[in-house]
Design an enzyme around this catalytic site. Structure first.
Site, mmCIF file in Angstrom:
data_model
loop_
_atom_site.group_PDB
_atom_site.id
_atom_site.type_symbol
_atom_site.label_atom_id
_atom_site.label_comp_id
_atom_site.label_asym_id
_atom_site.label_seq_id
_atom_site.Cartn_x
_atom_site.Cartn_y
_atom_site.Cartn_z
ATOM 1 N N VAL A 162 -31.848 -10.261 20.846
ATOM 2 C CA VAL A 162 -30.443 -10.272 20.406
ATOM 3 C C VAL A 162 -29.880 -8.860 20.482
ATOM 4 C CG1 VAL A 162 -30.607 -12.340 18.968
ATOM 5 C CG2 VAL A 162 -31.167 -10.093 17.974
ATOM 6 N N ALA A 163 -30.507 -8.014 21.310
ATOM 7 C CA ALA A 163 -30.107 -6.617 21.456
ATOM 8 C C ALA A 163 -29.181 -6.471 22.662
ATOM 9 C CB ALA A 163 -31.351 -5.742 21.579
ATOM 10 N N ARG A 164 -29.718 -5.996 23.765
ATOM 11 C CA ARG A 164 -28.985 -5.878 25.023
ATOM 12 C C ARG A 164 -29.931 -6.306 26.147
ATOM 13 N NH1 ARG A 164 -25.038 -5.725 22.415
ATOM 14 N NH2 ARG A 164 -23.303 -4.240 22.466
ATOM 15 N N ASP A 191 -30.397 -14.139 23.792
ATOM 16 C CA ASP A 191 -28.941 -14.184 23.659
ATOM 17 C C ASP A 191 -28.280 -13.229 24.642
ATOM 18 O OD1 ASP A 191 -26.477 -15.040 22.382
ATOM 19 O OD2 ASP A 191 -26.386 -13.033 21.500
ATOM 20 N N GLU A 198 -25.839 -9.871 33.290
ATOM 21 C CA GLU A 198 -25.040 -10.634 32.346
ATOM 22 C C GLU A 198 -23.567 -10.556 32.744
ATOM 23 O OE1 GLU A 198 -23.910 -10.140 27.742
ATOM 24 O OE2 GLU A 198 -26.077 -10.250 28.089
ATOM 25 N N HIS A 205 -24.745 -14.704 24.868
ATOM 26 C CA HIS A 205 -24.306 -13.498 24.158
ATOM 27 C C HIS A 205 -23.281 -13.846 23.069
ATOM 28 C CE1 HIS A 205 -23.786 -8.850 24.573
ATOM 29 N NE2 HIS A 205 -23.779 -9.246 23.306
ATOM 30 N N VAL A 206 -23.716 -14.662 22.133
ATOM 31 C CA VAL A 206 -22.832 -15.114 21.058
ATOM 32 C C VAL A 206 -23.321 -14.632 19.690
ATOM 33 C CG1 VAL A 206 -21.936 -17.107 22.304
ATOM 34 C CG2 VAL A 206 -24.073 -17.340 21.016
#
Length: 326
Positions: free
Chosen positions: A240-242, A265, A270, A289-290
């Site tokens: 859930v970082a990058r 995520d 992306e 990415h939510v």
């Protein structure tokens, strides 16, 4: 007859600093007077001359290209404020700005939402939700025996405010233990935080590895072949970082072999393009990415902006300072 109507507010002087907001000023309680508020949420046309902007709030989820587009014209800007925890999408646009520009992030805005998603991804992956969803689509009753989060060992890599929020939400799940890693070692009320160089010793003991680290030169590609090889068989990687924190090719190799699982995520690239092998890799759950895109965002973002702009107007130090250009 004497009028009882309330007097109109005094107009803001034309010489007052310009503030660019991606949320209409009238929707934010507590904004200080004495500033010219301009609404811009990434549209083609600017609301005013960028050269006169003193405080720029970056549009949220508009993309890096939009975020940095006006910066090259903002020669008088004093503050760049993101509404994201990460600032990697904005930093390239700071090149060429005068010395002394303050870059601030949105610490305090996304912790609840991102931590919720991290735990949701863990539970969905361990308990087999992707398979249940496909079974429902196919009208198949896919019963079975699935792993629980209880008694699992969790390693949080990137123990800042979001990492701590993840641990807060793990507490009721009866995990066997939670280990913490950050850029440098320190002690917290919950226990030690290890430095990054402790990862080789910690990874083999983790059933779940949660990435909450910012993206910077020290973390780009951190989760590569060596990192993944150190994870125990069957372990779950949650990002859930990058996206660029993880080497996608190295992860694909581990997923394809069936040795590891992942819940992502964020991805690299992306948005993940159609046809990319990660879409259909085994044992992977992907969300678009939510992490911060929930109903919790706006009230927290508005409180952050009201506080930051009040401090700015009063000449006080700002919160969440990431760097100052020099």
């Amino acid at each position: 007859m004497t009028s009882t109507a309330a007097p109109s507010p005094a107009p803001t002087p034309a010489t007052a600093p310009d503030v660019w907001l991606p949320i209409p000023a009238e929707e934010i309680d507590g904004l200080p007077e004495g500033l010219n508020y301009r609404f811009w949420n990434g549209g083609k046309d600017y609301p005013a001359d960028p050269a006169e902007c003193a405080f720029y709030v970056v549009p949220y989820l508009a993309g890096a290209e939009v975020a940095v587009r006006p910066l090259e014209h903002m020669g008088a800007v004093q503050v760049v404020q993101t509404l994201s925890a990460g600032v990697d999408h904005v930093q390239p646009g700071l090149v060429g700005l005068p010395a002394g520009v303050r870059l601030c992030n949105a610490k305090g805005v996304h912790e609840a939402s991102t931590a919720e998603l991290a735990v949701a991804l863990i539970l969905a992956s361990l308990r087999g939700f992707p398979g249940f969803t496909r079974g429902q689509d196919d009208e198949e009753w896919r019963s079975g025996f699935y792993p629980a989060l209880a008694d699992k060992s969790v390693l949080i890599v990137g123990y800042g405010s979001i990492g701590a929020a993840v641990e807060d939400r793990l507490e009721p799940f009866e995990c066997a233990r939670v280990a913490r890693v950050a850029r440098s070692a320190r002690t917290t009320a919950r226990g030690p935080v290890h430095a990054l160089d402790a990862l080789p010793a910690l990874l083999p003991d983790a059933d779940v590895v949660v990435l909450t680290t910012p993206l910077n030169p020290s973390t780009q590609g951190l989760v590569g072949a060596e990192f993944l090889a150190a994870m125990r068989d069957g372990a779950l990687l949650v990002n859930v970082a990058r996206g660029p924190v993880v080497d996608t090719d190295a992860l694909l190799a581990e997923l394809t072999s069936g040795r590891l699982r992942a819940a992502l995520d964020v991805t690299d690239p992306e948005p993940l393009p159609a046809g990319h092998p990660l879409w259909h890799a085994p044992h992977v759950l992907i969300t678009p990415h939510v992490g911060g895109s929930t109903s919790a965002f706006l009230p927290r973002a508005k409180r952050l902006l009201a506080g930051q702009l009040s401090r700015f107007a009063a000449g006080e130090p700002l919160d969440n300072l990431v760097l100052t250009t020099g």
